[in-house]
Design a protein around this motif. Structure first.
Motif, short mmCIF file in Angstrom:
data_model
loop_
_atom_site.label_atom_id
_atom_site.label_comp_id
_atom_site.label_asym_id
_atom_site.label_seq_id
_atom_site.Cartn_x
_atom_site.Cartn_y
_atom_site.Cartn_z
N ASP A 52 0.83 -1.20 0.05
CA ASP A 52 0.00 0.12 0.07
C ASP A 52 0.76 1.15 0.01
N PRO A 53 1.70 1.52 -1.03
CA PRO A 53 2.38 2.75 -1.11
C PRO A 53 1.50 4.00 -1.59
N LYS A 54 1.98 5.12 -1.27
CA LYS A 54 1.21 6.29 -1.89
C LYS A 54 1.29 6.43 -3.45
N ARG A 55 2.87 6.10 -3.91
CA ARG A 55 3.09 6.41 -5.21
C ARG A 55 3.78 5.33 -5.78
N ILE A 56 4.00 4.67 -6.99
CA ILE A 56 5.02 3.77 -7.46
C ILE A 56 5.56 4.72 -8.71
N VAL A 57 6.65 4.84 -8.78
CA VAL A 57 7.43 5.72 -9.96
C VAL A 57 8.40 4.65 -10.31
N ILE A 58 8.31 4.21 -11.62
CA ILE A 58 9.28 3.27 -12.37
C ILE A 58 10.18 4.02 -13.17
N GLY A 59 11.44 3.67 -13.24
CA GLY A 59 12.53 4.39 -14.12
C GLY A 59 13.62 3.31 -14.52
N SER A 60 13.94 3.72 -15.63
CA SER A 60 15.06 2.68 -16.39
C SER A 60 15.73 3.57 -17.23
N HIS A 61 16.89 2.94 -17.85
CA HIS A 61 17.83 3.49 -18.75
C HIS A 61 17.26 2.70 -19.96
N CYS A 97 6.18 10.07 -18.20
CA CYS A 97 6.49 11.62 -18.45
C CYS A 97 7.84 11.61 -17.88
N GLU A 98 8.55 12.83 -18.30
CA GLU A 98 9.94 13.14 -17.98
C GLU A 98 10.13 13.04 -16.47
N HIS A 107 -0.76 11.16 -10.84
CA HIS A 107 -0.97 9.83 -10.85
C HIS A 107 -0.15 8.90 -9.81
N THR A 108 -0.75 8.13 -9.57
CA THR A 108 -0.30 7.01 -8.60
C THR A 108 0.89 6.10 -9.16
N TRP A 109 0.54 5.51 -10.29
CA TRP A 109 1.38 4.80 -11.16
C TRP A 109 2.20 5.72 -12.47
N VAL A 110 3.46 5.80 -12.41
CA VAL A 110 4.23 6.61 -13.44
C VAL A 110 5.36 5.62 -13.96
N LEU A 111 5.63 5.74 -15.13
CA LEU A 111 6.82 5.32 -15.87
C LEU A 111 7.36 6.47 -16.15
#
Length: 396
Positions: A52-61, A97-98, A107-111
């Protein structure tokens, strides 16, 4: 053995979580050709979501844009795959988004777009740029989960320099357990192929101590055929490895009484024509293993309970030179069905499995290529050192 403490639910609940992954996947045009690296981290994503996180931000190269925005290296094709997975499994909308625009996104889920569009992702030379990059993380995220095994051998701004408390992901731990098991347990058969001995000399000496039988194929085999068995290899790859290096590797293998198997026939290209030959003429070039070698490998694997494979036995991308790799994938796929273990790793190995078999037919297929080879060779991994030396890490 060094161990790392996992993030607990308390570390994640109500927090803005940054998940660092390795989505450097093969893409053609706007289409992802293989989503294995994407689906592999789903175990970590499920764990984060369950806490139950507040937000999930996913990042990759992705690729090597060298700190500049390169449209051809956008993560948009990955976003198209991941947003469907997130919607189907979690009923959530994934936003794209950048990194610099993240603070204005609700948004709660972000790539995030390709992290290597920022110079500070790969270089720490510009202190002001690194400080600004770090601020983007600390302003919008509370904790980092690192699930990018394939990046552990590099310095990455999004791993070592975020300023966030950082924990290994579920899949990262599985990868490390797999790699550690290869260093701690004897494996019945190790099959090593690929192009150059000079790239794998440390690996050959490290794994040679732990294998009962070592099968050396592909470009890796020709220096051994030339210097150990004194056979003619023609124009086949012998690269820049010296006879003394081969002798040093052989001394290690011999002292550990490791059985060494080399190819006994080849697909040779000679005067523009490919043919199966038992010997390579001085004008020929060996580019794949022949049927007798395939039978020899099959016989040896059939007696094994555990096998590790890294590197193809031929130029499998080319028509007429892929039979050895196709056959090897088939031989190894049968192991799991029979209750045995087959572990695989390396970029070309994964590509061969993608082309001729199924990932799920193997006990474990590593998403790391270079990093796995460095780990098994005993080389330093900056990303792993960082995770091991976090304040909460335990060294056992």
């Amino acid at each position: 053995m060094n161990t790392m403490v996992s993030a607990s639910r308390a570390d994640i609940e109500g927090k803005r979580v940054f998940l660092r992954v390795d989505f450097n996947v093969p893409v053609s045009g706007s289409k992802v050709l293989d989503d294995f690296k994407i689906t592999s981290v789903m175990s970590t994503i499920r764990y984060i979501h369950s806490a139950d996180p507040k937000r999930i931000v996913i990042g990759s190269h992705f690729g090597r844009p060298n700190g500049k925005h390169v449209e051809e290296l956008s993560l948009k094709p990955v976003y198209d795959v991941l947003k469907k997975i997130v919607l189907d499994e979690f009923g959530a909308e994934l936003f794209f988004c950048e990194m610099s625009d993240l603070s204005g996104v609700g948004h709660t889920w972000v790539l995030l777009e390709n992290l290597r569009f920022y110079e500070a992702e790969e270089s720490s030379g510009d202190e002001a740029a690194c400080a600004e990059y770090r601020r983007l993380f600390t302003n919008s995220m509370d904790v980092a989960i690192i699930d990018s095994f394939g990046c552990l051998h590099r310095e990455c701004g999004s791993i070592q320099r975020t300023g966030l408390r950082s924990f290994p992901g579920v899949f990262m731990q599985k990868e490390l357990e797999f790699a550690e098991s290869l260093l701690q347990r004897d494996v019945d058969v190790m099959i090593l192929g690929g192009k150059k001995v000079s790239d794998k000399s440390k690996l050959l000496m490290s794994l040679g101590r732990r294998a009962k039988c070592l099968i050396i194929l592909g470009g890796l085999s020709y220096p051994f055929l030339k210097y150990r068995l004194h056979k003619e290899v023609g124009n086949s790859i012998v690269d820049d490895v010296s006879e003394s290096t081969i002798q040093m590797i052989c001394d290690v293998l011999d002292s550990n009484q490791t059985e060494v198997i080399l190819p006994i026939d080849f697909v040779v290209v000679d005067k523009g024509k490919a043919q199966i030959m038992n010997e390579i003429p001085s004008s020929g070039c060996g580019l794949d293993i022949g049927p007798a070698t395939i039978r020899l490998v099959q016989e040896r694997v059939s007696m094994a309970e555990s096998v590790f494979w890294n590197g193809p036995p031929g130029v499998f991308e080319q028509h007429g030179l892929s039979d050895g790799t196709r056959a090897l994938v088939g031989i190894l796929e049968s192991m799991k069905t029979n209750g045995k273990r087959c572990l695989c790793g390396g970029g070309e190995t994964s590509a061969a499995i993608r082309m001729f078999g199924k990932y799920e037919s193997f006990t474990h297929v590593s998403t790391g290529g270079g990093v796995l080879m460095k780990f098994l060779s005993g080389e330093d991994l900056p990303g792993l050192e960082f995770l091991m030396h976090q304040p909460y890490a335990l060294n056992i």
